[in-house]
Design an enzyme around this catalytic site. Sequence first.
Site, mmCIF file in Angstrom:
data_model
loop_
_atom_site.group_PDB
_atom_site.id
_atom_site.type_symbol
_atom_site.label_atom_id
_atom_site.label_comp_id
_atom_site.label_asym_id
_atom_site.label_seq_id
_atom_site.Cartn_x
_atom_site.Cartn_y
_atom_site.Cartn_z
ATOM 1 N N GLY A 1 -5.098 -5.209 5.522
ATOM 2 C CA GLY A 1 -4.250 -6.113 4.750
ATOM 3 C C GLY A 1 -4.727 -7.551 4.759
ATOM 4 O O GLY A 1 -4.759 -8.216 3.720
ATOM 5 N N ARG A 2 -5.119 -8.071 5.921
ATOM 6 C CA ARG A 2 -5.511 -9.484 6.015
ATOM 7 C C ARG A 2 -6.924 -9.713 5.495
ATOM 8 O O ARG A 2 -7.396 -10.851 5.465
ATOM 9 C CB ARG A 2 -5.366 -9.969 7.457
ATOM 10 N N HIS B 1 -1.013 -38.352 10.859
ATOM 11 C CA HIS B 1 0.243 -39.058 11.132
ATOM 12 C C HIS B 1 1.266 -38.125 11.771
ATOM 13 O O HIS B 1 2.456 -38.430 11.772
ATOM 14 C CB HIS B 1 0.782 -39.663 9.841
ATOM 15 N N GLU C 1 10.412 -5.568 3.637
ATOM 16 C CA GLU C 1 10.618 -6.864 3.012
ATOM 17 C C GLU C 1 10.217 -6.826 1.530
ATOM 18 O O GLU C 1 10.930 -7.329 0.661
ATOM 19 C CB GLU C 1 9.808 -7.948 3.734
ATOM 20 N N GLU D 1 -3.801 -12.028 14.244
ATOM 21 C CA GLU D 1 -3.497 -10.606 14.126
ATOM 22 C C GLU D 1 -4.719 -9.770 14.459
ATOM 23 O O GLU D 1 -4.589 -8.637 14.938
ATOM 24 C CB GLU D 1 -2.999 -10.286 12.710
ATOM 25 N N LYS E 1 9.251 -4.008 14.014
ATOM 26 C CA LYS E 1 9.709 -3.306 12.814
ATOM 27 C C LYS E 1 10.623 -2.136 13.182
ATOM 28 O O LYS E 1 11.668 -1.919 12.558
ATOM 29 C CB LYS E 1 8.517 -2.782 12.012
ATOM 30 N N LYS F 1 0.828 -1.207 0.000
ATOM 31 C CA LYS F 1 0.000 0.000 0.000
ATOM 32 C C LYS F 1 0.861 1.256 0.000
ATOM 33 O O LYS F 1 0.639 2.187 -0.774
ATOM 34 C CB LYS F 1 -0.943 -0.010 1.203
#
Length: 548
Positions: free
Chosen positions: A267-268, A384, A212, A353, A512, A206
């Site tokens: 964002g999510r 398993h 990153e 979050e 951050k 955005k």
Amino acid sequence: MSLVTQTPQWQALQRHWDEIKEARMQDLFAADPGRAQAMQLTVAGLYLDYAKNLVTRETLGLLFELAEAVDLQGWIRRMFAGDRINHTEHRAVLHVALRNRSNRPIRVEGEDVMPLINGVLTRMEQFVGRVRSGDWTGQTGRRITDVVNIGIGGSNLGPKMVCAALAPYQREDLRVHFVSNVDGTHLVETLRRLDPETTLFIVASKTFTTQETMTNAASARDWLLAALKEPAAVARHFVAVSTNAEQVTAFGIDTANMFGFWDWVGGRYSLWSAIGLPIAIAIGFERFVELLEGAHSMDEHFRTAELPDNMPAILALIGMWYANFAQARTHAVLPYDESLRFLPAYLQQGDMESNGKRVTHEGLAVDYTTGPVVWGEPGTDGQHAFYQLIHQGTQLIPADFIGAIHSHNELGDHHLKLMANFFAQTEALMRGRTFDEALAEMLAAGLPEERARLLAHHRTFPGNRPTNSILMERLTPRTLGVLIALYEHRIFTQGVLWGINSFDQWGVELGKQLANVILEELQRGRIKAAHDASTRALLEHFMRYRDA
């Protein structure tokens, strides 16, 4: 303002838990012949069975009363109306507007946002059409064969999960890849097999300043230019999902190929926006619209259904029941569909979050559990690995089982065996196995009684482990949209019940800030900040051996 734990409704639930906590689900079925029929619900192609839970009709009634006490339906109305329910950031929360296929006006500060949304969708449709038809080419005139989405968090997890889930709807000659981790290995290994002349990058940020994402994007640009040489090639091989035109231009991307979204899109919750551009390229714009339509159908159900028939509300209330009264600390999401292998990771961000908070809207410290740890893997792999803990461990772990009636890959009897395990696991988790049953089984197999009695303790299962079962006819863009929206609204509902803001994420910021300080120290090879002794020792060790 008092905490929700002080309400009469919460205290009534606490008393009820004390009465019911020793109950056995099998006894509840025996006492209520209509239980299975009463505790199932079908909405927009999803069938939910929630009968295998440690709840009764009285439990559900008390839970609905709590939802009314915290004004859940009022919160739902305010969200859909565009009120600024994300009060710490003074923002509306309108991912529901992104898939509002009815085009009903939804206003923020008096402005209908639907024309803005439709405008971006039209631009996405045009761009997707050019890429998929081959009309959009790279710098050398060759058509695009590979699309690399560079993002992180919600700009990565949602699109990656959906593209994996809808792989049967994709073309073999147009592949979509995802790079998120700032670890150079992620980018290098992704690009190793790609051709710069036929690769298109989508940079999703955005602000266009996410560390990153922009580090990966800069390295991808270097990779491209090392092969194509001409700076003008960037504009043919990079597009942006962003709102920062200045930074997009400085990177070398034509702002005509910049797709925006708004501060009321978290964002999510953003895969429905231009962040979903890689999805639309992968499956085609028409099917991307089907994804939106599926989500919209669940939105309308959530917005209009009364609580006793409201699927997201029911799942949220039952989840809260375990978290706050049974003291369950985790929640397992177990898709019996390999295509949904990234769904648990996607829901980790969506839930943890959103509801990993410790203060209420008013800033009061909570004295109760919020946000459980969400985790899971596809069946039958998980059986398993960690199902042993769910079956016989000391923790109560509520679980959602998700499956499809039909597979896209009907190979022999594979799907029947997969779903046999689905149904068997939910039944086994509820029923368990008593000591006497285990003993009788081993005696019947011919074991000596002394040996059988010893082993019977190890083969006893407590049972009474709760599960929800969610079935769809087939995993399609539409049913996937319904499923994702179901969980989004479940998360929101629990946030309302706990009195917290599900739409900010201040806990992400501190790390951050400190990382930026430490990055400068690592680059200069000298520690300047006043770190704690442990961090300082770690930095010194890293720098010493890095230099060596």
